[in-house]
Design an enzyme around this catalytic site. Structure first.
Site, PDB file in Angstrom:
ATOM      1  N   LYS A  34    -133.703  61.075  36.684  1.00 36.39           N
ATOM      2  CA  LYS A  34    -134.506  60.202  35.812  1.00 36.39           C
ATOM      3  C   LYS A  34    -135.131  59.078  36.630  1.00 36.39           C
ATOM      4  O   LYS A  34    -134.694  58.815  37.761  1.00 36.39           O
ATOM      5  CB  LYS A  34    -133.621  59.648  34.693  1.00 36.39           C
ATOM      6  CG  LYS A  34    -132.452  58.818  35.178  1.00 36.39           C
ATOM      7  CD  LYS A  34    -131.364  58.697  34.111  1.00 36.39           C
ATOM      8  CE  LYS A  34    -130.235  57.814  34.622  1.00 36.39           C
ATOM      9  NZ  LYS A  34    -129.024  57.945  33.812  1.00 36.39           N
ATOM     10  N   ARG A 129    -123.424  54.572  23.014  1.00 34.38           N
ATOM     11  CA  ARG A 129    -124.867  54.541  23.229  1.00 34.38           C
ATOM     12  C   ARG A 129    -125.490  55.548  22.268  1.00 34.38           C
ATOM     13  O   ARG A 129    -126.014  55.162  21.243  1.00 34.38           O
ATOM     14  CB  ARG A 129    -125.191  54.850  24.701  1.00 34.38           C
ATOM     15  CG  ARG A 129    -126.636  54.651  25.058  1.00 34.38           C
ATOM     16  CD  ARG A 129    -126.874  54.562  26.561  1.00 34.38           C
ATOM     17  NE  ARG A 129    -126.531  55.781  27.288  1.00 34.38           N
ATOM     18  CZ  ARG A 129    -126.646  55.905  28.621  1.00 34.38           C
ATOM     19  NH1 ARG A 129    -127.075  54.889  29.349  1.00 34.38           N
ATOM     20  NH2 ARG A 129    -126.318  57.030  29.220  1.00 34.38           N
ATOM     21  N   HIS A 158    -120.500  60.983  28.089  1.00 34.32           N
ATOM     22  CA  HIS A 158    -120.820  60.117  29.234  1.00 34.32           C
ATOM     23  C   HIS A 158    -119.768  59.025  29.342  1.00 34.32           C
ATOM     24  O   HIS A 158    -119.428  58.398  28.349  1.00 34.32           O
ATOM     25  CB  HIS A 158    -122.217  59.519  29.049  1.00 34.32           C
ATOM     26  CG  HIS A 158    -122.750  58.818  30.264  1.00 34.32           C
ATOM     27  ND1 HIS A 158    -122.715  59.378  31.529  1.00 34.32           N
ATOM     28  CD2 HIS A 158    -123.332  57.601  30.416  1.00 34.32           C
ATOM     29  CE1 HIS A 158    -123.269  58.527  32.397  1.00 34.32           C
ATOM     30  NE2 HIS A 158    -123.634  57.446  31.751  1.00 34.32           N
ATOM     31  N   ARG A 210    -122.815  65.837  36.423  1.00 28.45           N
ATOM     32  CA  ARG A 210    -124.160  65.236  36.479  1.00 28.45           C
ATOM     33  C   ARG A 210    -124.199  64.189  37.581  1.00 28.45           C
ATOM     34  O   ARG A 210    -123.601  63.131  37.458  1.00 28.45           O
ATOM     35  CB  ARG A 210    -124.501  64.570  35.127  1.00 28.45           C
ATOM     36  CG  ARG A 210    -124.499  65.508  33.932  1.00 28.45           C
ATOM     37  CD  ARG A 210    -125.006  64.796  32.678  1.00 28.45           C
ATOM     38  NE  ARG A 210    -124.267  63.586  32.371  1.00 28.45           N
ATOM     39  CZ  ARG A 210    -123.153  63.534  31.660  1.00 28.45           C
ATOM     40  NH1 ARG A 210    -122.636  64.637  31.146  1.00 28.45           N
ATOM     41  NH2 ARG A 210    -122.552  62.386  31.444  1.00 28.45           N
ATOM     42  N   TYR A 249    -144.357  28.792  48.659  1.00 30.08           N
ATOM     43  CA  TYR A 249    -144.563  28.163  47.345  1.00 30.08           C
ATOM     44  C   TYR A 249    -143.421  27.214  47.004  1.00 30.08           C
ATOM     45  O   TYR A 249    -142.243  27.529  47.223  1.00 30.08           O
ATOM     46  CB  TYR A 249    -144.590  29.234  46.251  1.00 30.08           C
ATOM     47  CG  TYR A 249    -145.853  30.058  46.211  1.00 30.08           C
ATOM     48  CD1 TYR A 249    -147.097  29.459  46.053  1.00 30.08           C
ATOM     49  CD2 TYR A 249    -145.782  31.442  46.307  1.00 30.08           C
ATOM     50  CE1 TYR A 249    -148.245  30.237  46.000  1.00 30.08           C
ATOM     51  CE2 TYR A 249    -146.925  32.226  46.248  1.00 30.08           C
ATOM     52  CZ  TYR A 249    -148.161  31.609  46.089  1.00 30.08           C
ATOM     53  OH  TYR A 249    -149.279  32.377  46.036  1.00 30.08           O
ATOM     54  N   CYS A 295    -142.880  35.735  48.014  1.00 26.94           N
ATOM     55  CA  CYS A 295    -144.162  35.769  47.297  1.00 26.94           C
ATOM     56  C   CYS A 295    -144.358  37.145  46.671  1.00 26.94           C
ATOM     57  O   CYS A 295    -143.524  38.026  46.812  1.00 26.94           O
ATOM     58  CB  CYS A 295    -145.322  35.494  48.251  1.00 26.94           C
ATOM     59  SG  CYS A 295    -145.119  34.045  49.290  1.00 26.94           S
ATOM     60  N   MET A 296    -145.462  37.328  46.005  1.00 22.64           N
ATOM     61  CA  MET A 296    -145.717  38.624  45.366  1.00 22.64           C
ATOM     62  C   MET A 296    -145.858  39.742  46.406  1.00 22.64           C
ATOM     63  O   MET A 296    -145.313  40.839  46.235  1.00 22.64           O
ATOM     64  CB  MET A 296    -146.994  38.542  44.508  1.00 22.64           C
ATOM     65  CG  MET A 296    -147.223  39.779  43.661  1.00 22.64           C
ATOM     66  SD  MET A 296    -148.767  39.756  42.740  1.00 22.64           S
ATOM     67  CE  MET A 296    -148.444  38.509  41.506  1.00 22.64           C
ATOM     68  N   ASP A 297    -146.555  39.445  47.497  1.00 24.57           N
ATOM     69  CA  ASP A 297    -146.895  40.505  48.460  1.00 24.57           C
ATOM     70  C   ASP A 297    -146.317  40.285  49.859  1.00 24.57           C
ATOM     71  O   ASP A 297    -146.401  41.173  50.703  1.00 24.57           O
ATOM     72  CB  ASP A 297    -148.414  40.597  48.624  1.00 24.57           C
ATOM     73  CG  ASP A 297    -149.130  40.570  47.299  1.00 24.57           C
ATOM     74  OD1 ASP A 297    -148.736  41.366  46.432  1.00 24.57           O
ATOM     75  OD2 ASP A 297    -150.048  39.760  47.127  1.00 24.57           O
TER      76      ASP A 297
HETATM   77  C1  LIG Z   1    -127.851  58.268  34.579  1.00 26.93           C
HETATM   78  C2  LIG Z   1    -126.889  59.201  34.007  1.00 26.93           C
HETATM   79  C3  LIG Z   1    -126.056  59.964  34.840  1.00 26.93           C
HETATM   80  C4  LIG Z   1    -125.966  59.789  36.323  1.00 26.93           C
HETATM   81  O1  LIG Z   1    -125.118  58.717  36.597  1.00 26.93           O
HETATM   82  P1  LIG Z   1    -124.719  58.374  38.114  1.00 26.93           P
HETATM   83  O2  LIG Z   1    -123.738  57.271  37.963  1.00 26.93           O
HETATM   84  O3  LIG Z   1    -125.956  57.920  38.775  1.00 26.93           O
HETATM   85  O4  LIG Z   1    -124.163  59.593  38.702  1.00 26.93           O
HETATM   86  C5  LIG Z   1    -125.259  60.926  34.239  1.00 26.93           C
HETATM   87  N1  LIG Z   1    -125.278  61.112  32.895  1.00 26.93           N
HETATM   88  C6  LIG Z   1    -126.043  60.366  32.064  1.00 26.93           C
HETATM   89  C7  LIG Z   1    -125.988  60.616  30.602  1.00 26.93           C
HETATM   90  C8  LIG Z   1    -126.870  59.379  32.586  1.00 26.93           C
HETATM   91  O5  LIG Z   1    -127.618  58.635  31.763  1.00 26.93           O
END
Ligand SMILES: *Cc1c(COP(=O)(O)O)cnc(C)c1O
Length: 375
Positions: A34, A129, A158, A210, A249, A295-297
């Site tokens: 993601k 969540r 999760h 995951r 700044y 700064c920004m850049d």
């Molecule tokens: C982001 C996410 C992960 C990955 O988590 P890590 O700690 O980066 O391994 C796994 N499952 C879900 C649902 C997530 O949102």
């Protein structure tokens, strides 16, 4: 690359990390890519993790899933977050898998022919969540989905504290295990482990994990993974500043004596947030303090000696870990990575050589330009 500020992504390190964790946990790998692969650029990372053995890619939204399809990835994709009901036809057309987490969501699906829809059920075991909140809710959901001919391919939960509390994670795991055993349905994908759980839990009720952050070698528990990311820039202007002058700044820094001040082409618009003032970067074996406001850049750095213009500056990487940087900024490596903006060129390394460079803004603008010219 025209402005020499770049995020270096070591694809060999990513391959190594996938292979190492896969071997360790003995499960299928769902690479969580993601947010543009946590800011690294999803296209090269997808290719790398798939070649290294990942069987599925997870993303947060339909937009991110469509990006993968546009880039030519044809394998399994799971959307972890919400998907709108009106997008179900597109989801099915593209062969994307969605997460189902509520009864209202299933109710809304009834308006559609869902016979080719693939879903994973989400069970909320303590993160609060998204997800079904009890085994009875899960049972009803499974039945309703099967009645609608939906392909229920997976179930997952999760963990909230995989990096900090084995006790709390155990409680969540046991709730998940009980649900999987009670439902007793032949799910193809059963998964609960994120990166940190994948290297410290080896339970057998699940068959996939995951992986997000550990793909890049960052892990609370497993310290022999390979770090894949470094953020570099170069000194482009160096001068001597007399004692008592201020830098930047707001004049927040005064030189204590005659000081050598370098300027680097990186700022908060690149993701180097202003909080970095007073932290150090690494230049040829020594640390050098970022002085004055970021700064920004551009930013200024106090040098210990006269370097040549063009000298390499490491913001994080082999000598300054992103974990330490995160601690100093009271945040987590994830946030630092995701804040590295599209303006920063991504450079991909393989066998110690740069094989590809990408600048998202530059490439996007040339695409738009070509469309406008009707090419
Ligand atoms: C982001 C996410 C992960 C990955 O988590 P890590 O700690 O980066 O391994 C796994 N499952 C879900 C649902 C997530 O949102």
């Amino acid at each position: 690359m025209y402005r020499e500020t770049w995020l270096e992504v070591d694809l060999d390190a990513i391959s190594y990390n996938v292979e190492t964790i896969k071997e360790l946990c003995g499960k299928k790998i769902i690479a969580v890519l993601k947010a543009n692969a946590y800011g690294c650029g999803d296209h090269p990372v997808v290719q790398t993790v798939v070649e290294a053995g990942a069987e599925m890619i997870a993303v947060s939204s339909l937009e991110e899933a469509l990006v993968l399809r546009n880039e030519g990835y044809t394998g399994e994709v799971l959307i972890l977050g919400a998907t709108r009901k009106e997008d179900l036809p597109l989801v099915m057309e593209k062969g994307i898998t969605i997460t189902v987490y509520s009864a209202t969501q299933i109710e809304a699906m009834k308006a559609y022919d869902t016979s080719t829809l693939k879903v994973h059920l989400k069970y909320d075991t303590g993160m609060n969540r998204i997800g079904f909140r009890s085994i009875s809710e899960l049972k009803e959901a499974l039945k309703a989905l099967l009645d609608q001919k939906v392909k229920v391919e997976g179930i997952f939960t999760h963990f909230a504290c995989a990096d900090s509390s084995k006790e709390k994670t155990d409680i969540q795991f046991h709730k998940f295990k009980e649900a999987v055993e009670t439902l007793n349905y032949p799910f193809t994908w059963i998964h609960c482990d994120n990166s940190d759980a994948s290297v410290s839990y080896f339970e057998d009720v699940t068959n996939a994990c995951r992986l997000g952050i550990s793909l890049y070698g960052i892990s609370a528990y497993k310290k022999d993974l390979k770090h894949a990311l470094s953020l570099y820039t170069r000194l482009f202007f160096i001068k001597h500043v007399p004692q008592g002058e201020s830098i930047g700044y707001g004049a927040t820094y005064q030189t204590k004596e005659e000081e050598i001040i370098g300027t680097i082409p990186i700022g908060y618009a690149d993701g180097l947030i202003r909080e970095n003032q007073g932290r150090c970067v690494y230049i040829e074996g020594e640390k050098a303090e970022l002085v004055g406001r970021i700064c920004m850049d551009q930013s200024m750095v106090r040098l210990n000696k006269e370097y040549e213009e063009g000298t390499l500056v490491e913001v994080f990487g082999p000598h300054l870990s992103i974990e330490d940087m995160a601690d100093e900024l009271h945040t987590i490596p994830y946030e630092i990575m995701c804040l590295i903006s599209p303006r920063v060129t991504r450079r991909y390394m393989k066998n110690g050589k740069a094989i590809q460079e990408e600048n998202m803004r530059l490439e996007y603008s040339s695409l738009i330009g070509n469309q406008n010219r009707g090419e």
